[in-house]
Each structure stands twice: as structure tokens, then as C-alpha cells.
Design an enzyme around this catalytic site. Structure first.
Site, PDB file in Angstrom:
ATOM      1  CE  LYS A  55       0.385   1.541   4.420  1.00  0.00           C
ATOM      2  NZ  LYS A  55       1.455   2.668   4.513  1.00  0.00           N
TER       3      LYS A  55
ATOM      4  CG  ASP B 211      -0.820  -0.111   8.449  1.00  0.00           C
ATOM      5  OD1 ASP B 211      -1.159   0.847   8.171  1.00  0.00           O
ATOM      6  OD2 ASP B 211       0.481   0.456   7.814  1.00  0.00           O
TER       7      ASP B 211
HETATM    8  O1  C5P Z   1       0.591  -0.820  14.423  1.00  0.00           O
HETATM    9  P1  C5P Z   1       1.777  -1.077  14.235  1.00  0.00           P
HETATM   10  O2  C5P Z   1       2.458  -1.931  15.327  1.00  0.00           O
HETATM   11  O3  C5P Z   1       1.796  -1.237  12.910  1.00  0.00           O
HETATM   12  O4  C5P Z   1       2.714   0.273  14.630  1.00  0.00           O
HETATM   13  C1  C5P Z   1       4.172   0.509  14.745  1.00  0.00           C
HETATM   14  C2  C5P Z   1       4.539   1.580  15.347  1.00  0.00           C
HETATM   15  O5  C5P Z   1       3.586   3.271  15.098  1.00  0.00           O
HETATM   16  C3  C5P Z   1       3.616   1.615  16.724  1.00  0.00           C
HETATM   17  O6  C5P Z   1       4.560   0.999  17.495  1.00  0.00           O
HETATM   18  C4  C5P Z   1       3.282   3.459  17.406  1.00  0.00           C
HETATM   19  O7  C5P Z   1       4.972   3.630  17.246  1.00  0.00           O
HETATM   20  C5  C5P Z   1       3.242   3.945  15.795  1.00  0.00           C
HETATM   21  N1  C5P Z   1       2.258   3.938  15.872  1.00  0.00           N
HETATM   22  C6  C5P Z   1       1.151   5.172  16.396  1.00  0.00           C
HETATM   23  N2  C5P Z   1      -0.055   5.367  16.136  1.00  0.00           N
HETATM   24  C7  C5P Z   1      -0.670   4.251  15.111  1.00  0.00           C
HETATM   25  C8  C5P Z   1       0.058   3.867  14.868  1.00  0.00           C
HETATM   26  C9  C5P Z   1       1.077   3.582  14.949  1.00  0.00           C
HETATM   27  O8  C5P Z   1       2.014   5.997  17.175  1.00  0.00           O
HETATM   28  N3  C5P Z   1      -2.005   5.145  15.089  1.00  0.00           N
END
Ligand code: C5P
Length: 317
Positions: free
Chosen positions: A11, A141
Site C-alpha cells: 500500500k 495497517d
Molecule cells: O500498529 P503498528 O505495530 O504497525 O505500529 C507501529 C508503531 O507505529 C507503533 O508502535 C507506534 O509507535 C506507531 N504508531 C502510532 N500510531 C498509530 C500507528 C502506529 O504511534 N496510529
């Protein structure tokens, strides 16, 4: 028992706005996500070891429990223990085409494909919303990657509203092979620098969400106006990633010199994409940037917007 081959698309973010902090420690976001036809391929085959094994010939990809595809498989095992006992484990073979740590959801889409694949292999009959609920436990995601297409993502990035298909646009993508940006670093740095502008009041949050809904990006998508979409590209994370990684800024500037409709970093970077009217224009931009930067470490791809997420490529037998 059957084995399945799945296509897991990458994406890009057409829009990424950071609105504020959430009580769960994540950021409140408003994003427009778009699937593209640069995709990994996954083979999911039953095995007899009562466990999961990840196989990948790319040495940059971990094959242990840190791989999101492995975490997706373990989540399915934990959630459906009796089905797991009946069917046993699976060997998951990843053919990686999507660059790693690039802001293109490569790990997330592999995890989404594992959820879809095990749902088929174990004949669970889970619906797309049920799969997306499980997906949100793996990463922000992952729910989008299941359905794909074009979508507005709010909240943590997992609350999805499908948007009209924008599948006539082409793009060129670029990434330095040895350059990776940590997503937690990008968000934390953004918080340090821009935290004082964050919105926290519930009524202000609602107002901001409404503004995104009635905003120009969504109306450009509704009109299928590629030129306008490309002009409205936005990514707040560029404000922290571009100053810290001058090569990424240089890449973006090189794309700006091409005959393209618009350019932007995707997600937390460091990949940069440029939208073009036609495949030919995208190929011309790829050649021009390749010549301008002349770095053997720079990978470039020509791709296309698509309106699908995880797809079944084949099943054997
Ligand atoms: O959800 P995911 O594990 O992909 O997110 C990776 C990192 O990105 C999280 O640990 C956080 O630090 C940051 N993040 C965030 N807010 C979001 C999505 C991701 O702060 N909405």
C-alpha cells in the site's frame, strides 16, 4: 489437504494526517490508503509438525516469531485451538517483492495473507470483518491489507471506510536498499516536535474527522480526478523523516523534476512514490531519476493502483 498461494499487495499513503494522542498510546490518524500491484506471494501448505515455519530466501526477512506473518499464524492458533489440533501447523513460504521497512506495509500484508490463507486451509468461514478484527491485533495497517483498494483509515489506522476505486493511476516507487526507517522512531520524533499541536478534546477530534470527510482529497477521489489527487498528496511524517534522511529529500526533489502529477513519501518512509498519468510517464520518470541519482543502492519500481487486497492466486490440488 490443500495448499494455497496468495497475492499480498503493498500500500501507499495518499494522505497521512497526525491528529493527536490516543489513550492506548498510539496516534489518532486520518489516512487515505491505496493498494498497488507491487505484491508479495505467499504459499501456505499444511505440515506435520504441529507448528508454523516461515521460509524466505531474503536474508533481511526474519523467519522467527518477530515476523508478522508468524504472529498472524500464532494468533489463529491461539484463537482456534481445536481447529489447529485437528489440522496441524503450516509451512509459510514468502516470495518477497515488496521492500522491507519501506512504509509500504510489506510485513502487514504478509500477515493479512496468512489470516486469509489459514481461514481457507482450516475451513473456518470467517467473514472479512471478522478477519479484520483479528488483523487489528497484529498491527494498525493489517485490516486495510485484507480488503485493500482505496480506503479512509481513522482512529489508530484500523477503522476503515471504503472509498471509490481509483485504479487508473500509475506510479513509480523508489527506495534505497540499505535505508530503513523505524516507524516507532518516526511517530515518537513527531510527538517530540509537534506534540504541542495535538488535539485531545473529544469535540475537537470530531470536528477534525468531519473536516477530513468533507475535505478536498476525498472529493478528488469521489470525482476520480487523478491530477487533483496527486496535487493533494500529504504526509505529516515527512516533517520528521526528510530532515533526518537527506537522501530521501533528494529523491523527492529528483521526482519533482520529472513529468509526473505529484510525489510524496509513503507512510513512515523511506520509500518515495510519484504518481503518473500513464505507465509510459512512470517509466520515463524512473529512468530520469535513475540517471539523476546514479546510486547502485537505489531500487525503482513501476506499479499501478489496484482495487483489491489479498487475492487467492491458486490452490493445490
Ligand atoms: O500498529 P503498528 O505495530 O504497525 O505500529 C507501529 C508503531 O507505529 C507503533 O508502535 C507506534 O509507535 C506507531 N504508531 C502510532 N500510531 C498509530 C500507528 C502506529 O504511534 N496510529
Amino acid at each position: 489437504m490443500r495448499s494455497y498461494s496468495l497475492i499480498a499487495p503493498a500500500k501507499i499513503n495518499l494522505y497521512l494526517e497526525i491528529i493527536g494522542d490516543r489513550p492506548d498510546g498510539y496516534h489518532e490518524l486520518a489516512m487515505v490508503l491505496q493498494s498497488i500491484d507491487l505484491a508479495d506471494r505467499l504459499q501456505i501448505a499444511p505440515n506435520s509438525i504441529q507448528g508454523f515455519r516461515i521460509h524466505c530466501d531474503n536474508p533481511q526477512v526474519p523467519t522467527n516469531e518477530t515476523n508478522l506473518a508468524y504472529r498472524a499464524a500464532k494468533l489463529m492458533q491461539d484463537r482456534f485451538p481445536s481447529v489447529f489440533d485437528r489440522y496441524g501447523g503450516a509451512d509459510i513460504t514468502l516470495d518477497k517483492q515488496i521492500p522491507i521497512a519501506a512504509g509500504l506495509a510489506g510485513g502487514s500484508t504478509d500477515a493479512a495473507a496468512v489470516l486469509v490463507g489459514l481461514n481457507l486451509l482450516w475451513k473456518l468461514g470467517l467473514t472479512q470483518p471478522e478477519l479484520q478484527d483479528l488483523a487489528s491485533e497484529i498491527g494498525s495497517d493489517v485490516p486495510f491489507c485484507i480488503a485493500g483498494g482505496t480506503a479512509l483509515a481513522t482512529g489508530r489506522g484500523s477503522d476503515l471506510e471504503p472509498l471509490p476505486d481509483v485504479d487508473s493511476l500509475h506510479l513509480v516507487l523508489a527506495k534505497y536498499r540499505d535505508l530503513a526507517v523505524s516507524t516507532p522512531w518516526a511517530y515518537q520524533t513527531y510527538r517530540q516536535q509537534f506534540g504541542s499541536t495535538y488535539i485531545s478534546e473529544a469535540k475537537d477530534l470530531e470536528g477534525r474527522r468531519k473536516r477530513v470527510h468533507s475535505g478536498s482529497m476525498l472529493s478528488a477521489i469521489a470525482q476520480g480526478d487523478g491530477e487533483k489527487i496527486a496535487q493533494l498528496l500529504h504526509n505529516d511524517l515527512e516533517k520528521v523523516v526528510l530532515p533526518a534522511y537527506p537522501q530521501v529529500l533528494k529523491l523527492r526533489e529528483a521526482f519533482e523534476e520529472c513529468d509526473i502529477l505529484g510525489t510524496m513519501m509513503s507512510g513512515s518512509g523511506p520509500s518515495v512514490f510519484a504518481i503518473a498519468h500513464s505507465r509510459q510517464k512512470a517509466e520515463q520518470a524512473r529512468e530520469k531519476v535513475k540517471a539523476a541519482i546514479a546510486d547502485p543502492n537505489l531500487d525503482l519500481w513501476v506499479a499501478k493502483f489496484i482495487n483489491t487486497g489479498i487475492q487467492l492466486a491458486s490452490q493445490v490440488p
